[in-house]
Design an enzyme around this catalytic site. Structure first.
Site, mmCIF file in Angstrom:
data_model
loop_
_atom_site.group_PDB
_atom_site.id
_atom_site.type_symbol
_atom_site.label_atom_id
_atom_site.label_comp_id
_atom_site.label_asym_id
_atom_site.label_seq_id
_atom_site.Cartn_x
_atom_site.Cartn_y
_atom_site.Cartn_z
ATOM 1 N N SER A 1 0.811 -1.215 0.000
ATOM 2 C CA SER A 1 0.000 0.000 0.000
ATOM 3 C C SER A 1 0.846 1.267 0.000
ATOM 4 O O SER A 1 1.507 1.572 -0.986
ATOM 5 C CB SER A 1 -0.956 -0.042 1.198
ATOM 6 O OG SER A 1 -1.931 0.956 1.094
ATOM 7 N N ASP B 1 10.051 5.360 -10.395
ATOM 8 C CA ASP B 1 9.678 5.939 -11.687
ATOM 9 C C ASP B 1 10.451 7.217 -11.983
ATOM 10 O O ASP B 1 10.762 7.511 -13.142
ATOM 11 C CB ASP B 1 8.178 6.226 -11.719
ATOM 12 C CG ASP B 1 7.351 4.972 -11.986
ATOM 13 O OD1 ASP B 1 7.950 3.883 -12.116
ATOM 14 O OD2 ASP B 1 6.110 5.078 -12.060
ATOM 15 N N LYS C 1 -0.759 -4.266 -3.192
ATOM 16 C CA LYS C 1 -2.040 -3.660 -2.819
ATOM 17 C C LYS C 1 -2.106 -2.276 -3.460
ATOM 18 O O LYS C 1 -1.569 -1.305 -2.942
ATOM 19 C CB LYS C 1 -2.197 -3.547 -1.302
ATOM 20 C CG LYS C 1 -3.536 -2.934 -0.891
ATOM 21 C CD LYS C 1 -3.641 -2.826 0.626
ATOM 22 C CE LYS C 1 -4.953 -2.156 1.033
ATOM 23 N NZ LYS C 1 -5.028 -0.734 0.617
#
Length: 442
Positions: free
Chosen positions: A299, A310, A324
């Site tokens: 999460s 990224d 998740k």
């Protein structure tokens, strides 16, 4: 059964009210109950009245309705559910970073109770509970078929009293019992230590304290090393971090990014969509970052790992994360309870949804050190150095500063070997930081 029409009318109104409460502004017309929905509510009324009037024992109407609500929500996904007032209150306390219990994050997978991760420094972690463990019994009571709230209630109890959980673990032939002593769980969300000239930041959860703790620990470790110029880099350890508050995950990501998207969310309703961008300011001041993840990283942990990966702001080391990729909203109800409802999926800056997929590290490292291979006979000529040879020429051209550097590097390598024997994933992370530091200083 003269009171049945009145009772059904009440149930229908309750169902209608709930649908309106969960809808955003302007959604009432879209969510108007269809004729078939009224028929299903009529069926529910029939079943409810049959149970309360003919069940072998007298039933509590309130508990019956709450169980029906919980069943409806838990059928949606493992993270949606109804929280009675007592559980809602506990959840609010837990988000502040202090609560009672055993210190374990759990989820249901196909009705089976699975450990997402134990929380650092809690009774569960001290008792040896591991991420991925399956809990099949709690105090002799089977967990299969129970709701998540029911299981949590069984795990909780008076402080100081033991609870026995029966664990099924991958690699173990038979289930085994683990005794955990319940305690008040006080969590400092971020702890730190210094190894050489690198700072290790252990982020165990995302509570209201996380960003403030992180800022304090970065400042403390930077001063201990001798200032930001002397820092080689930072290791952010998110292993076995089950997540927590979305806004804290955004703040932690923003702490190391100067600009760009951090995370976006998309849901069925327009008010479930959002986009969060970084603001100028990097607490690490551009120093290299390595993030440690494993299957217990879930999460909010995955939001941080995905954002920094990224943006190529950090190198990820470890194993695949939990996966998740959904966002839950807590919607308070009139009974002082709440509905925990999945309202959207989140996406990393590159547009990845990691739901059920997880985040893959840049450098895959298993937690156990490699198995030692039998030693092969090696030509003795290749087991010595030039300096070991009798009569070898001394190097008189080495300056004192260079000798000090060599001694420092030797000490660093000895310390790394000790760490590698205890935590080879962390050792990999520190090696990467050192290499990146060398490159950036050239």
């Amino acid at each position: 059964m003269k009171n049945r029409p009145l009772m059904f009318a009440r149930l229908s109104l309750v169902g209608f009210a709930i649908s309106l409460c969960l809808a955003g502004p302007g959604q009432a017309q879209e969510n108007e109950l269809s004729e078939s929905t009224y028929e299903q509510l009529d069926l529910f009324g029939d079943v409810f009245e049959t149970v309360r009037s003919k069940y072998v024992e007298e039933v509590d109407d309130t508990e019956l309705i709450r169980s029906a609500i919980d069943g409806m929500l838990s059928a949606l996904d493992p993270h949606s559910g109804y929280m009675p007032p007592k559980d809602f209150e506990k959840m609010q306390v837990q988000s502040k970073g202090e609560f009672g219990g055993v210190g374990i994050e759990i989820t249901l997978e196909n009705g089976i109770l699975k450990v997402v991760s134990p929380i650092d420094g809690t009774p569960a972690a001290d008792a040896g509970i591991e991420a991925g463990d399956l809990i099949i019994f709690v105090d002799g009571k089977q967990t299969y078929g129970l709701t998540l709230n029911e299981i949590v209630e069984n795990l909780r109890g008076p402080v100081g009293k033991e609870v026995i959980v029966t664990i099924s673990r991958e690699g173990e032939e038979n289930p085994f019992d683990v005794t955990i002593i319940r305690d008040i769980i006080k969590i400092r969300a971020v702890r730190s230590r210094v190894v050489g000239n690198s700072a290790i930041l252990r982020v165990s959860s995302f509570t209201e304290q996380t960003y403030d703790n992180l800022e304090e620990e970065i400042q403390k470790t930077t001063e201990e090393i001798g200032g930001i110029d002397a820092v080689e880099g930072f290791v952010i350890d998110l292993r076995n971090n089950p997540g927590g508050l979305l806004d804290q995950a955004i703040k932690v990501s923003d702490a190391f990014l100067e600009q760009g998207e951090i995370v976006s969310t998309r849901g069925r309703l327009s008010n479930a969509a959002s986009r969060h961008n970084a603001e100028p300011g990097d607490l690490a001041q551009g120093k290299p970052i390595v993030i440690l993840i494993n299957r217990g990283s879930a999460s909010a942990s995955e939001i941080v790992a995905g954002a920094l990966q990224d943006h190529r702001r950090a190198v990820l080391v470890g194993t695949k994360s939990f996966g998740k990729g959904s966002v839950q909203s807590i919607l308070p109800l009139d009974d002082e309870g709440a509905v925990r409802l999945t309202i959207s999926r989140y996406y990393t800056p590159s547009g990845r949804s990691i739901q059920a997929l997880g985040i893959y590290p840049d450098v895959y490292v298993e937690p156990e050190p490699p198995v030692e291979q039998p030693e092969e006979e090696v030509d003795s000529r290749f087991t010595r150095f030039e300096s070991d040879l009798r009569g070898a020429l001394a190097n008189e051209d080495v300056e004192d500063e260079t000798r000090d550097d060599l001694a420092s590097e030797t000490a660093r390598r000895q310390e790394m070997e000790e760490i590698r024997n205890q935590d080879n994933q962390l050792a990999y992370a520190l090696d990467i930081l050192h290499g990146l530091s060398v490159i950036s200083n050239d």
